[in-house]
Design a protein around this motif. Structure first.
Motif, mmCIF file in Angstrom:
data_model
loop_
_atom_site.group_PDB
_atom_site.id
_atom_site.type_symbol
_atom_site.label_atom_id
_atom_site.label_comp_id
_atom_site.label_asym_id
_atom_site.label_seq_id
_atom_site.Cartn_x
_atom_site.Cartn_y
_atom_site.Cartn_z
ATOM 1 N N ARG A 100 -1.668 3.093 -9.487
ATOM 2 C CA ARG A 100 -0.244 2.916 -9.163
ATOM 3 C C ARG A 100 0.170 3.809 -7.994
ATOM 4 N NH1 ARG A 100 0.357 2.726 -14.865
ATOM 5 N NH2 ARG A 100 0.983 4.938 -14.894
ATOM 6 N N ARG A 101 -0.337 5.034 -7.985
ATOM 7 C CA ARG A 101 0.042 5.947 -6.894
ATOM 8 C C ARG A 101 -0.518 5.435 -5.562
ATOM 9 N NH1 ARG A 101 -1.125 12.486 -6.068
ATOM 10 N NH2 ARG A 101 0.592 12.786 -4.577
ATOM 11 N N LEU A 102 -1.751 4.960 -5.566
ATOM 12 C CA LEU A 102 -2.327 4.380 -4.354
ATOM 13 C C LEU A 102 -1.548 3.147 -3.910
ATOM 14 C CD1 LEU A 102 -6.164 4.642 -5.065
ATOM 15 C CD2 LEU A 102 -4.975 5.678 -3.128
ATOM 16 N N HIS A 103 -1.218 2.299 -4.853
ATOM 17 C CA HIS A 103 -0.510 1.067 -4.535
ATOM 18 C C HIS A 103 0.840 1.372 -3.886
ATOM 19 C CE1 HIS A 103 1.667 -2.730 -5.089
ATOM 20 N NE2 HIS A 103 0.466 -3.314 -5.155
ATOM 21 N N ARG A 104 1.533 2.379 -4.417
ATOM 22 C CA ARG A 104 2.824 2.746 -3.836
ATOM 23 C C ARG A 104 2.651 3.252 -2.399
ATOM 24 N NH1 ARG A 104 7.699 1.554 -2.558
ATOM 25 N NH2 ARG A 104 9.112 3.341 -2.348
ATOM 26 N N ALA A 105 1.601 4.027 -2.161
ATOM 27 C CA ALA A 105 1.342 4.506 -0.801
ATOM 28 C C ALA A 105 1.054 3.345 0.143
ATOM 29 C CB ALA A 105 0.168 5.489 -0.814
ATOM 30 N N MET A 106 0.299 2.357 -0.328
ATOM 31 C CA MET A 106 0.016 1.190 0.517
ATOM 32 C C MET A 106 1.297 0.417 0.819
ATOM 33 S SD MET A 106 -3.148 1.647 0.942
ATOM 34 C CE MET A 106 -2.806 3.401 0.649
ATOM 35 N N GLU A 107 2.176 0.357 -0.175
ATOM 36 C CA GLU A 107 3.458 -0.327 0.018
ATOM 37 C C GLU A 107 4.321 0.430 1.039
ATOM 38 O OE1 GLU A 107 6.941 -2.227 -2.861
ATOM 39 O OE2 GLU A 107 5.683 -0.587 -3.594
ATOM 40 N N LEU A 108 4.337 1.745 0.930
ATOM 41 C CA LEU A 108 5.139 2.549 1.854
ATOM 42 C C LEU A 108 4.677 2.423 3.292
ATOM 43 C CD1 LEU A 108 5.568 5.896 -0.147
ATOM 44 C CD2 LEU A 108 7.391 4.296 0.483
ATOM 45 N N TYR A 109 3.354 2.349 3.488
ATOM 46 C CA TYR A 109 2.812 2.391 4.848
ATOM 47 C C TYR A 109 2.296 1.033 5.326
ATOM 48 C CZ TYR A 109 3.303 7.333 3.966
ATOM 49 O OH TYR A 109 3.821 8.559 3.661
ATOM 50 N N GLY A 110 2.732 -0.027 4.666
ATOM 51 C CA GLY A 110 2.443 -1.373 5.144
ATOM 52 C C GLY A 110 0.984 -1.742 5.125
ATOM 53 N N ARG A 111 0.238 -1.304 4.090
ATOM 54 C CA ARG A 111 -1.190 -1.589 4.027
ATOM 55 C C ARG A 111 -1.585 -2.454 2.824
ATOM 56 N NH1 ARG A 111 -4.035 0.942 7.853
ATOM 57 N NH2 ARG A 111 -3.081 2.748 8.892
ATOM 58 N N LEU A 112 -0.628 -3.065 2.169
ATOM 59 C CA LEU A 112 -0.977 -3.954 1.067
ATOM 60 C C LEU A 112 -1.735 -5.175 1.596
ATOM 61 C CD1 LEU A 112 2.268 -3.923 -1.109
ATOM 62 C CD2 LEU A 112 0.070 -2.836 -1.636
ATOM 63 N N PRO A 113 -2.613 -5.754 0.784
ATOM 64 C CA PRO A 113 -3.358 -6.932 1.232
ATOM 65 C C PRO A 113 -2.430 -8.074 1.630
ATOM 66 C CG PRO A 113 -4.324 -6.036 -0.758
ATOM 67 C CD PRO A 113 -3.039 -5.297 -0.545
ATOM 68 N N LYS A 114 -2.853 -8.824 2.623
ATOM 69 C CA LYS A 114 -2.047 -9.918 3.144
ATOM 70 C C LYS A 114 -1.672 -10.913 2.057
ATOM 71 C CE LYS A 114 -2.139 -13.435 6.820
ATOM 72 N NZ LYS A 114 -2.946 -14.000 7.926
ATOM 73 N N ALA A 115 -2.625 -11.232 1.182
ATOM 74 C CA ALA A 115 -2.349 -12.205 0.122
ATOM 75 C C ALA A 115 -1.297 -11.685 -0.844
ATOM 76 C CB ALA A 115 -3.647 -12.532 -0.634
#
Length: 530
Positions: A481-496
């Motif tokens: 969850r902590r990693l996922h939030r960081a990806m969300e903050l910095y625009g790195r979530l998977p395209k899909a």
């Protein structure tokens, strides 16, 4: 598209059987990556390891490491009985790989699986051997002869076998026919499981990023089967060997000892051996990191027999001609260039000419021993690169903060705004996630906040490397969850995932709009009735 991934060696996954494997724990790690908003799993080379246990010194550029074959998956398929491997000694520390225990016990277990494979799935095995025969025949014979010589290195074999005299090879094939079949069967078992894992990763939106060492080992089927591709004397022994010159990390340089390529000879057939090697790797992986990219521009040659790398010299590599031939044959390739070390203007030109992304290592931005300095500071990144806090050859983030020069660490803390509340290691990861780099990669040790004890490799040292393993339960939902939030903050979530989220938001907005319109119609109807 901005993306992120995690570097986690396959050997470092938890397992009751001494080493991480291609089985359930690997699939669980894919699940973790997906839940954590990651897109890439970067691996170290997966070839069979030799003396020193380094994945960068393999018996073959094409074969898979037998230790990575999952025993539980074999049991589920009926190729093993659990009692054939349970209760054996696989090491006494779940946080470390005991390669000695693996060497002593693994192959006896795999022999039983291969026997069942030969008797119960003969057609599948035959088809695999025919499909992979271009490399498999030589590799299996090489391993069989090596076993017959008590594991002795190729350089010590009798001349007839070492020099591949046809009569001697024919005699060896006849004498060692059962062993040759065994080594072919082991490779079939490995690639059955690799194919399954790769498909599972793709289904979950995770790309596998492989790592191709530039050099092959002297004690390898590659050199034995294709001596003409290397700089060897009339006795098929290296004249010079590979390594790196002295630098801030080592006063004597790095003496790798690998044979050097005969680049002029390779150019005569359009670098066919090398292109086949890369083509094969690109079938295994979605992205391929090529180690020591600068060696294609110029390479460091050390006299064979030297005790250190200090007396080496630079010699010209194939340069752009090689990569032009590669692209002409394979088209654009998803390659990442490991462009670290001593770099010259010609190396930068070659990287630009290929169009491959290079690497930026955050530790080098502050470590005065490297001298890279501002080149590796995030404000100087360009999008077309892969950003790291550290690689497998570096200390962990927390380890570096505790062992590097005090002035270097102070500069890093000031530049990166590190603090204990966030976690200093996490702050270093944040720096590359928030950078403009298209792809950022962090090590699993840094995600877990581990120190120097979890370091994978210390270059120029023997013993204690390549051993770190994660303990069971390491990949928690909280970490994901902590990693996922960081990806969300910095625009790195998977395209899909972003597309699915946007579709859901659009559907919700449409539903709300429809409901509002419906309410309005009802209200209008009521007013008309009144």
């Amino acid at each position: 598209m901005r993306r992120s991934g995690i570097l986690m060696p396959m050997t470092a996954l938890p397992s009751p059987w001494g080493v991480g494997t291609l089985g359930a724990e690997a699939r669980a790690f894919v699940d973790f990556l997906s839940a954590a908003g990651q897109s890439v799993w970067q691996l170290l080379p997966i070839g069979p390891t030799s003396y020193g246990d380094s994945p960068y010194q393999s018996f073959s550029s094409f074969a898979g490491n037998p230790y990575l074959i999952d025993l539980d998956d074999l049991a589920e398929e009926g190729l093993l009985e659990p009692g054939e491997y349970e209760g054996r000694f696989w090491g006494d520390d779940p946080a470390r790989v005991d390669y000695g225990a693996l060497y002593e016990g693994r192959f006896d277990v795999l022999r039983r699986a291969v026997e069942r494979l030969e008797s119960e799935r003969a057609d599948e095995l035959r088809a695999f051997c025919e499909r992979e025969g271009a490399w498999l025949d030589d590799y299996a014979l090489f391993m069989a002869i090596k076993g017959d010589h008590g594991g002795a290195a190729l350089s010590t074999w009798e001349p007839g076998l070492r020099m591949r005299v046809p009569e001697d090879l024919a005699a060896a094939r006849s004498k060692l026919a059962c062993e040759v079949r065994f080594w072919k069967g082991v490779q079939c078992l490995f690639f059955r499981q690799w194919t399954r894992l790769h498909a599972y990763a793709r289904e979950h939106g995770i790309e596998l990023m492989g790592d191709l060492p530039i050099y092959v080992a002297e004690d390898s089927a590659d050199l034995w089967a294709h001596p003409e591709q290397f700089q060897l004397d009339e006795d098929l022994r290296p004249r010079e060997v590979a390594g790196c010159p002295p630098d801030g990390f080592s006063d004597t340089g790095q003496l790798w000892g690998n044979p050097l390529f005969a680049w002029e000879r390779m150019a005569e057939d359009g670098y066919a051996w090398w292109i086949e090697r890369i083509s094969y790797q690109l079938d295994l992986y979605d992205i391929l990191r090529i180690d020591h990219f600068r060696g294609f521009d110029s390479y460091y040659a050390i006299p064979a027999g030297a005790s250190t790398a200090a007396g080496g010299r630079w010699k010209p590599g194939p340069g752009k001609a090689f990569f032009s031939a590669l692209e002409a044959k394979l088209g654009p390739c998803p390659i990442v260039a490991e462009d670290l070390g001593f770099l010259t203007p010609s190396v930068y030109r070659l990287l630009s000419d290929t169009g491959y992304p290079g690497m930026k290592v955050l530790q080098f931005a502050f470590d005065s021993r490297d001298g890279g300095g501002s080149l590796y500071q995030p404000h100087n990144y360009t999008p077309h690169c892969v950003a790291y806090v550290g690689t497998h050859d570096n200390d962990t983030a927390l380890g570096w903060l505790h062992t590097a020069d005090a002035g270097d660490v102070a500069l890093a803390r000031e530049y990166l705004h590190l603090d204990a509340a966030e976690g200093e290691g996490w702050g270093m990861m944040r720096a590359i996630w928030s950078s403009v780099a298209d792809l950022s990669i962090v090590t699993m040790q840094d995600v877990l906040g581990l120190g120097s004890d979890a370091r994978i490799n210390t270059p120029s040292t023997l013993g204690g490397n390549w051993c770190w393993r994660a303990l069971p339960g390491y990949a928690t939902e909280q970490v994901a969850r902590r990693l996922h939030r960081a990806m969300e903050l910095y625009g790195r979530l998977p395209k899909a995932e972003v597309a699915a989220r946007n579709a859901a938001l659009n559907a919700e907005a449409a539903a709300e709009a429809w409901a509002a319109q419906s309410d309005a119609r009802v209200q209008s109807s009521e007013e008309t009735t009144r």
